[in-house]
Design a protein around this motif. Structure first.
Motif, PDB file in Angstrom:
ATOM      1  N   MET A   1       0.825  -1.193   0.000  1.00 41.44           N
ATOM      2  CA  MET A   1       0.000   0.000   0.000  1.00 41.44           C
ATOM      3  C   MET A   1       0.868   1.254   0.000  1.00 41.44           C
ATOM      4  N   MET A   2       0.338   2.311  -0.556  1.00 43.59           N
ATOM      5  CA  MET A   2       1.053   3.573  -0.642  1.00 43.59           C
ATOM      6  C   MET A   2       0.262   4.679   0.015  1.00 43.59           C
ATOM      7  N   ALA A   3       0.978   5.591   0.670  1.00 43.95           N
ATOM      8  CA  ALA A   3       0.339   6.726   1.314  1.00 43.95           C
ATOM      9  C   ALA A   3       1.365   7.841   1.458  1.00 43.95           C
ATOM     10  N   ILE A   4       0.865   9.040   1.744  1.00 42.76           N
ATOM     11  CA  ILE A   4       1.735  10.182   2.015  1.00 42.76           C
ATOM     12  C   ILE A   4       2.012  10.222   3.514  1.00 42.76           C
ATOM     13  N   VAL A   5       3.295  10.175   3.878  1.00 43.00           N
ATOM     14  CA  VAL A   5       3.706  10.132   5.277  1.00 43.00           C
ATOM     15  C   VAL A   5       4.666  11.284   5.538  1.00 43.00           C
ATOM     16  N   LEU A  13       6.052  10.309  -0.577  1.00 38.26           N
ATOM     17  CA  LEU A  13       5.355   9.129  -1.062  1.00 38.26           C
ATOM     18  C   LEU A  13       6.004   7.885  -0.454  1.00 38.26           C
ATOM     19  N   THR A  14       5.237   7.137   0.312  1.00 39.74           N
ATOM     20  CA  THR A  14       5.773   6.017   1.080  1.00 39.74           C
ATOM     21  C   THR A  14       5.012   4.744   0.756  1.00 39.74           C
ATOM     22  N   MET A  15       5.771   3.663   0.619  1.00 38.72           N
ATOM     23  CA  MET A  15       5.154   2.364   0.415  1.00 38.72           C
ATOM     24  C   MET A  15       5.274   1.547   1.694  1.00 38.72           C
ATOM     25  N   PHE A  16       4.161   0.959   2.119  1.00 32.72           N
ATOM     26  CA  PHE A  16       4.139   0.032   3.243  1.00 32.72           C
ATOM     27  C   PHE A  16       4.287  -1.369   2.661  1.00 32.72           C
ATOM     28  N   ASP A  17       5.460  -1.955   2.848  1.00 35.41           N
ATOM     29  CA  ASP A  17       5.823  -3.196   2.172  1.00 35.41           C
ATOM     30  C   ASP A  17       5.919  -4.335   3.186  1.00 35.41           C
ATOM     31  N   MET A  18       5.020  -5.308   3.088  1.00 37.77           N
ATOM     32  CA  MET A  18       5.041  -6.449   3.999  1.00 37.77           C
ATOM     33  C   MET A  18       6.162  -7.429   3.657  1.00 37.77           C
ATOM     34  N   GLY A  19       6.768  -7.294   2.499  1.00 35.49           N
ATOM     35  CA  GLY A  19       7.849  -8.194   2.115  1.00 35.49           C
ATOM     36  C   GLY A  19       9.223  -7.621   2.379  1.00 35.49           C
ATOM     37  N   CYS A  20       9.281  -6.420   2.955  1.00 34.48           N
ATOM     38  CA  CYS A  20      10.563  -5.765   3.219  1.00 34.48           C
ATOM     39  C   CYS A  20      10.866  -5.838   4.713  1.00 34.48           C
ATOM     40  N   THR A  21      12.118  -6.038   5.052  1.00 36.15           N
ATOM     41  CA  THR A  21      12.504  -6.170   6.457  1.00 36.15           C
ATOM     42  C   THR A  21      13.351  -5.005   6.945  1.00 36.15           C
ATOM     43  N   VAL A  99      -1.713  -1.826  10.881  1.00 35.03           N
ATOM     44  CA  VAL A  99      -2.417  -2.890  10.165  1.00 35.03           C
ATOM     45  C   VAL A  99      -2.793  -2.388   8.780  1.00 35.03           C
ATOM     46  N   LEU A 100      -2.506  -3.196   7.775  1.00 33.77           N
ATOM     47  CA  LEU A 100      -2.923  -2.878   6.409  1.00 33.77           C
ATOM     48  C   LEU A 100      -4.257  -3.550   6.146  1.00 33.77           C
ATOM     49  N   ASP A 101      -5.273  -2.753   5.943  1.00 32.42           N
ATOM     50  CA  ASP A 101      -6.628  -3.262   5.718  1.00 32.42           C
ATOM     51  C   ASP A 101      -6.908  -3.248   4.219  1.00 32.42           C
ATOM     52  N   PHE A 102      -6.832  -4.413   3.591  1.00 37.46           N
ATOM     53  CA  PHE A 102      -7.020  -4.489   2.144  1.00 37.46           C
ATOM     54  C   PHE A 102      -8.494  -4.461   1.753  1.00 37.46           C
ATOM     55  N   VAL A 103      -9.381  -4.667   2.731  1.00 33.58           N
ATOM     56  CA  VAL A 103     -10.817  -4.606   2.437  1.00 33.58           C
ATOM     57  C   VAL A 103     -11.233  -3.166   2.190  1.00 33.58           C
ATOM     58  N   THR A 104     -10.793  -2.275   3.078  1.00 28.95           N
ATOM     59  CA  THR A 104     -11.140  -0.855   2.937  1.00 28.95           C
ATOM     60  C   THR A 104     -10.019  -0.047   2.288  1.00 28.95           C
ATOM     61  N   ASN A 105      -8.917  -0.731   1.921  1.00 29.20           N
ATOM     62  CA  ASN A 105      -7.757  -0.070   1.321  1.00 29.20           C
ATOM     63  C   ASN A 105      -7.266   1.080   2.204  1.00 29.20           C
ATOM     64  N   SER A 106      -7.043   0.757   3.478  1.00 35.30           N
ATOM     65  CA  SER A 106      -6.624   1.773   4.431  1.00 35.30           C
ATOM     66  C   SER A 106      -5.495   1.235   5.304  1.00 35.30           C
ATOM     67  N   ILE A 107      -4.816   2.161   5.958  1.00 33.78           N
ATOM     68  CA  ILE A 107      -3.731   1.841   6.875  1.00 33.78           C
ATOM     69  C   ILE A 107      -4.183   2.262   8.259  1.00 33.78           C
ATOM     70  N   ARG A 108      -4.309   1.324   9.197  1.00 29.51           N
ATOM     71  CA  ARG A 108      -4.892   1.596  10.507  1.00 29.51           C
ATOM     72  C   ARG A 108      -3.841   1.501  11.603  1.00 29.51           C
ATOM     73  N   HIS A 109      -4.015   2.370  12.585  1.00 29.25           N
ATOM     74  CA  HIS A 109      -3.209   2.340  13.805  1.00 29.25           C
ATOM     75  C   HIS A 109      -4.133   2.639  14.972  1.00 29.25           C
ATOM     76  N   GLY A 110      -4.471   1.591  15.731  1.00 32.24           N
ATOM     77  CA  GLY A 110      -5.443   1.756  16.808  1.00 32.24           C
ATOM     78  C   GLY A 110      -6.801   2.105  16.242  1.00 32.24           C
ATOM     79  N   GLN A 115      -6.428   6.691   4.462  1.00 31.80           N
ATOM     80  CA  GLN A 115      -6.749   6.004   3.219  1.00 31.80           C
ATOM     81  C   GLN A 115      -5.498   5.841   2.367  1.00 31.80           C
ATOM     82  N   ALA A 116      -5.270   4.621   1.916  1.00 35.14           N
ATOM     83  CA  ALA A 116      -4.134   4.364   1.030  1.00 35.14           C
ATOM     84  C   ALA A 116      -4.446   4.869  -0.372  1.00 35.14           C
ATOM     85  N   MET A 117      -3.410   5.099  -1.143  1.00 32.80           N
ATOM     86  CA  MET A 117      -3.589   5.590  -2.502  1.00 32.80           C
ATOM     87  C   MET A 117      -4.149   4.495  -3.399  1.00 32.80           C
TER      88      MET A 117
END
Length: 242
Positions: A1-5, A13-21, A99-110, A115-117
């Motif tokens: 997912m991508m968002a402005i951080v 422009l930032t990517m939230f990458d679950m495959g990156c460590t 948490v990356l919510d792929f159902v609503t295409n959003s990035i959640r914290h608490g 909203q992700a791009m």
């Protein structure tokens, strides 16, 4: 997912990458934002979608990252990533409970979420960036074209005069001794290097012979017996530039 951080006080422009460590920022962003970074004593080979065929983690920095309720200084590597300004990794998301919510295409914290791009929004951002680069290139061309075509010969002569020291080739004598003696001593004279024997094309042999004669006459090179050697010839590349 991508968002402005918000990173280092800038919206990137930032990517939230679950495959990156590892968390990453681009050197372009680090330069523009004047992020102080340091050289790593032990570079680490990186396997990711990078610009170039081989990438190593050579620089790192501690940088402030702000997203929703998170406002922390985190360690990031400075790597030549493609398309994005920063990448936030799985360890970062796990540490802060993102948490990356792929159902609503959003990035959640608490209880908060951003909203992700969408793919369309990402395309628009990339198009704007490309347009900005094109505008900068066109502006540089205007700086040249303002002189008019009739001034090109004058500009060419000025460039030749300012660069004549590197266009003239090797001088006919060795420069005066300073801190070096113009020799390259071998650390291990018994070391044998394995490589394919280089061959000079027939079309280049006259130039190679002329260079050898020039360098020997000037004292840059001298004839010695050696078990291994390779021809050296630097050929200026002719282009269609002004």
């Amino acid at each position: 997912m991508m968002a402005i951080v918000a990173i280092h006080g800038h919206r990137v422009l930032t990517m939230f990458d679950m495959g990156c460590t590892t968390d990453i920022i681009s050197p372009q962003f680090a330069t523009i934002a004047k992020v102080p970074y340091r050289y790593l004593k032990n570079p680490i080979l990186l396997q990711l979608g990078m610009v170039g065929s081989s990438v190593k983690l050579q620089f790192g920095t501690n940088i402030n990252i702000q997203i929703m309720d998170i406002d922390n200084v985190e360690y990031c590597n400075v790597v030549n990533i493609d398309r994005y300004d920063a990448i936030l990794s799985t360890p970062f998301m796990h540490k802060h409970g993102i948490v990356l919510d792929f159902v609503t295409n959003s990035i959640r914290h608490g209880t908060k979420a951003i909203q992700a791009m969408s793919t369309t929004e990402e395309t628009i951002v990339m198009a704007r960036r490309h347009a900005a680069v094109v505008d900068m290139f066109n502006a540089s061309l205007k700086g040249i074209n303002k002189y008019g075509k009739e001034h090109i010969p004058l500009l060419r002569e000025r460039w030749k005069e300012s660069c004549k020291d590197i266009f003239a080739g090797a001088p006919d004598k060795i420069p005066p001794l300073r801190e070096i003696n113009h020799q390259i001593p071998l650390i291990d004279k018994n070391k044998q290097y394995k490589y394919y024997m280089l061959r000079c094309p027939n079309s280049m042999k006259p130039q190679l012979a002329a260079k050898i004669d020039h360098f020997v006459r000037a004292g840059w090179w001298e004839f010695v017996q050696s078990d291994q050697a390779a021809p050296m010839l630097c050929v200026p590349k002719k282009t269609g530039m002004l």
